[in-house]
Design a protein around this motif. Structure first.
Motif, PDB file in Angstrom:
ATOM      1  N   ARG A 163       0.827  -1.212   0.000  1.00 37.28           N
ATOM      2  CA  ARG A 163       0.000   0.000   0.000  1.00 37.28           C
ATOM      3  C   ARG A 163       0.860   1.259   0.000  1.00 37.28           C
ATOM      4  NH1 ARG A 163      -5.481  -0.467   2.255  1.00 37.28           N
ATOM      5  NH2 ARG A 163      -5.984  -2.662   2.431  1.00 37.28           N
ATOM      6  N   ARG A 164       0.353   2.270  -0.695  1.00 35.26           N
ATOM      7  CA  ARG A 164       0.994   3.593  -0.711  1.00 35.26           C
ATOM      8  C   ARG A 164       0.471   4.405   0.469  1.00 35.26           C
ATOM      9  NH1 ARG A 164       5.043   5.443  -3.258  1.00 35.26           N
ATOM     10  NH2 ARG A 164       4.122   7.445  -3.665  1.00 35.26           N
ATOM     11  N   ILE A 165       1.358   5.207   1.043  1.00 34.95           N
ATOM     12  CA  ILE A 165       0.943   6.118   2.105  1.00 34.95           C
ATOM     13  C   ILE A 165       1.241   7.548   1.692  1.00 34.95           C
ATOM     14  CG2 ILE A 165       1.287   4.438   3.959  1.00 34.95           C
ATOM     15  CD1 ILE A 165       3.887   6.254   4.611  1.00 34.95           C
ATOM     16  N   ALA A 166       0.460   8.459   2.211  1.00 31.87           N
ATOM     17  CA  ALA A 166       0.699   9.901   2.108  1.00 31.87           C
ATOM     18  C   ALA A 166       0.208  10.476   3.428  1.00 31.87           C
ATOM     19  CB  ALA A 166      -0.042  10.505   0.925  1.00 31.87           C
ATOM     20  N   VAL A 167       1.138  10.701   4.340  1.00 30.84           N
ATOM     21  CA  VAL A 167       0.813  11.102   5.697  1.00 30.84           C
ATOM     22  C   VAL A 167       1.327  12.513   5.953  1.00 30.84           C
ATOM     23  CG1 VAL A 167       1.164  10.551   8.140  1.00 30.84           C
ATOM     24  CG2 VAL A 167       0.925   8.712   6.474  1.00 30.84           C
ATOM     25  N   ARG A 168       0.440  13.351   6.462  1.00 34.87           N
ATOM     26  CA  ARG A 168       0.821  14.720   6.800  1.00 34.87           C
ATOM     27  C   ARG A 168       1.426  14.759   8.193  1.00 34.87           C
ATOM     28  NH1 ARG A 168      -4.782  16.719   6.878  1.00 34.87           N
ATOM     29  NH2 ARG A 168      -5.010  14.538   7.391  1.00 34.87           N
ATOM     30  N   TYR A 184       5.647  15.051  14.657  1.00 30.98           N
ATOM     31  CA  TYR A 184       4.264  14.707  14.956  1.00 30.98           C
ATOM     32  C   TYR A 184       3.527  14.358  13.664  1.00 30.98           C
ATOM     33  CZ  TYR A 184       5.565  17.164  19.204  1.00 30.98           C
ATOM     34  OH  TYR A 184       6.204  17.561  20.344  1.00 30.98           O
ATOM     35  N   TYR A 185       2.868  13.214  13.666  1.00 33.94           N
ATOM     36  CA  TYR A 185       2.014  12.827  12.548  1.00 33.94           C
ATOM     37  C   TYR A 185       0.862  12.022  13.119  1.00 33.94           C
ATOM     38  CZ  TYR A 185       4.574   8.442  12.933  1.00 33.94           C
ATOM     39  OH  TYR A 185       5.135   7.298  13.415  1.00 33.94           O
ATOM     40  N   ASP A 186      -0.159  11.876  12.328  1.00 32.44           N
ATOM     41  CA  ASP A 186      -1.367  11.183  12.766  1.00 32.44           C
ATOM     42  C   ASP A 186      -1.187   9.685  12.546  1.00 32.44           C
ATOM     43  OD1 ASP A 186      -3.912  10.112  13.109  1.00 32.44           O
ATOM     44  OD2 ASP A 186      -4.915  11.754  12.070  1.00 32.44           O
ATOM     45  N   GLN A 187      -0.978   8.942  13.630  1.00 36.53           N
ATOM     46  CA  GLN A 187      -0.795   7.499  13.508  1.00 36.53           C
ATOM     47  C   GLN A 187      -2.028   6.822  12.925  1.00 36.53           C
ATOM     48  OE1 GLN A 187       0.600   6.830  17.658  1.00 36.53           O
ATOM     49  NE2 GLN A 187       2.063   5.486  16.658  1.00 36.53           N
ATOM     50  N   LEU A 188      -3.212   7.310  13.257  1.00 38.64           N
ATOM     51  CA  LEU A 188      -4.428   6.711  12.712  1.00 38.64           C
ATOM     52  C   LEU A 188      -4.458   6.858  11.193  1.00 38.64           C
ATOM     53  CD1 LEU A 188      -7.070   5.245  13.132  1.00 38.64           C
ATOM     54  CD2 LEU A 188      -8.167   7.461  13.579  1.00 38.64           C
ATOM     55  N   GLU A 189      -4.041   8.010  10.701  1.00 30.02           N
ATOM     56  CA  GLU A 189      -3.975   8.216   9.252  1.00 30.02           C
ATOM     57  C   GLU A 189      -3.013   7.211   8.623  1.00 30.02           C
ATOM     58  OE1 GLU A 189      -3.652  12.035   6.321  1.00 30.02           O
ATOM     59  OE2 GLU A 189      -2.191  11.976   7.945  1.00 30.02           O
ATOM     60  N   LEU A 190      -1.839   7.017   9.224  1.00 31.32           N
ATOM     61  CA  LEU A 190      -0.865   6.067   8.700  1.00 31.32           C
ATOM     62  C   LEU A 190      -1.411   4.647   8.725  1.00 31.32           C
ATOM     63  CD1 LEU A 190       1.937   5.122   7.759  1.00 31.32           C
ATOM     64  CD2 LEU A 190       2.646   5.188  10.167  1.00 31.32           C
ATOM     65  N   TYR A 191      -1.920   4.208   9.870  1.00 31.94           N
ATOM     66  CA  TYR A 191      -2.377   2.833   9.995  1.00 31.94           C
ATOM     67  C   TYR A 191      -3.609   2.566   9.136  1.00 31.94           C
ATOM     68  CZ  TYR A 191       1.031   2.845  13.737  1.00 31.94           C
ATOM     69  OH  TYR A 191       2.187   2.967  14.447  1.00 31.94           O
ATOM     70  N   SER A 192      -4.468   3.542   8.986  1.00 29.90           N
ATOM     71  CA  SER A 192      -5.627   3.377   8.105  1.00 29.90           C
ATOM     72  C   SER A 192      -5.180   3.167   6.668  1.00 29.90           C
ATOM     73  CB  SER A 192      -6.552   4.590   8.185  1.00 29.90           C
ATOM     74  OG  SER A 192      -7.136   4.679   9.456  1.00 29.90           O
ATOM     75  N   ARG A 242      -7.739  -0.902  11.079  1.00 32.70           N
ATOM     76  CA  ARG A 242      -8.899  -0.180  11.603  1.00 32.70           C
ATOM     77  C   ARG A 242      -8.876  -0.250  13.121  1.00 32.70           C
ATOM     78  NH1 ARG A 242      -8.444   1.438   7.315  1.00 32.70           N
ATOM     79  NH2 ARG A 242      -9.701   1.042   5.507  1.00 32.70           N
ATOM     80  N   LEU A 243      -9.529   0.702  13.747  1.00 33.66           N
ATOM     81  CA  LEU A 243      -9.661   0.672  15.204  1.00 33.66           C
ATOM     82  C   LEU A 243     -10.594  -0.442  15.622  1.00 33.66           C
ATOM     83  CD1 LEU A 243     -10.051   4.454  16.112  1.00 33.66           C
ATOM     84  CD2 LEU A 243      -8.076   2.999  16.503  1.00 33.66           C
ATOM     85  N   ALA A 244     -10.278  -1.061  16.697  1.00 34.01           N
ATOM     86  CA  ALA A 244     -11.158  -2.088  17.260  1.00 34.01           C
ATOM     87  C   ALA A 244     -11.445  -1.698  18.707  1.00 34.01           C
ATOM     88  CB  ALA A 244     -10.495  -3.446  17.214  1.00 34.01           C
ATOM     89  N   PRO A 245     -12.668  -1.818  19.138  1.00 34.00           N
ATOM     90  CA  PRO A 245     -12.971  -1.468  20.519  1.00 34.00           C
ATOM     91  C   PRO A 245     -12.275  -2.419  21.489  1.00 34.00           C
ATOM     92  CG  PRO A 245     -14.895  -2.406  19.452  1.00 34.00           C
ATOM     93  CD  PRO A 245     -13.820  -2.276  18.407  1.00 34.00           C
ATOM     94  N   VAL A 246     -11.845  -1.874  22.602  1.00 33.60           N
ATOM     95  CA  VAL A 246     -11.241  -2.674  23.649  1.00 33.60           C
ATOM     96  C   VAL A 246     -12.354  -3.154  24.562  1.00 33.60           C
ATOM     97  CG1 VAL A 246      -9.631  -2.644  25.591  1.00 33.60           C
ATOM     98  CG2 VAL A 246      -9.105  -1.362  23.512  1.00 33.60           C
TER      99      VAL A 246
END
Length: 146
Positions: free
Chosen positions: A103-108, A126-134, A139-143
């Protein structure tokens, strides 16, 4: 490395990152520099090198493009976009390793560094880890609530 300002030093660091030249990356940092990222804190050349080696391995075509630079004095602040293709192993914060997804990423992101005697002494990234991992397909999973 004869660099006069924090801005010039940060620009030299970005060039070294884009060239995946670990020696030049480390030349930008003083031996006991502190590098802070969402992944954690690296102290000194050995730990900083480890972070960049891992990033270069996971994203062999990684490039960083600065699109806003600010440095009236100290610190040198930059907003950027990090782009690349995830083809190698990549360490997640929980210690697990994700094999290449293609997958390609483009993270701000944004970063700021302070210098002393022509070398970076602190670098905060500082970068948005959720943006990177998405972008890597996670995806987020509830704990579960105990």
């Amino acid at each position: 490395m004869a660099v006069a300002t924090a801005r010039e030093l940060k620009d030299a660091l970005f060039e070294a990152i884009n060239d995946h030249d670990l020696d030049r990356v480390l030349e930008c940092y003083c031996p006991n520099a502190v590098y802070v990222t969402p992944v954690g804190v690296a102290e000194g050349h050995e730990q900083i090198a480890w972070q960049f080696e891992h990033l270069f391995e996971g994203f062999p075509d990684l490039r960083i493009a600065a699109w806003y630079k600010f440095a009236p004095d100290e610190p040198a602040a930059t907003e950027y976009t990090l782009v690349g293709t995830h083809t190698g192993p990549f360490l997640l914060p929980d210690g697990s390793v994700v094999e290449g997804t293609g997958r390609r990423i483009a993270v701000r992101g944004a970063c700021a560094c302070s210098t002393e005697n022509g070398l970076i002494i602190t670098d905060r990234d500082y970068y948005d880890q959720l943006e990177l991992y998405s972008q890597l397909g996670y995806r987020l999973a509830p704990v579960p609530v105990p």
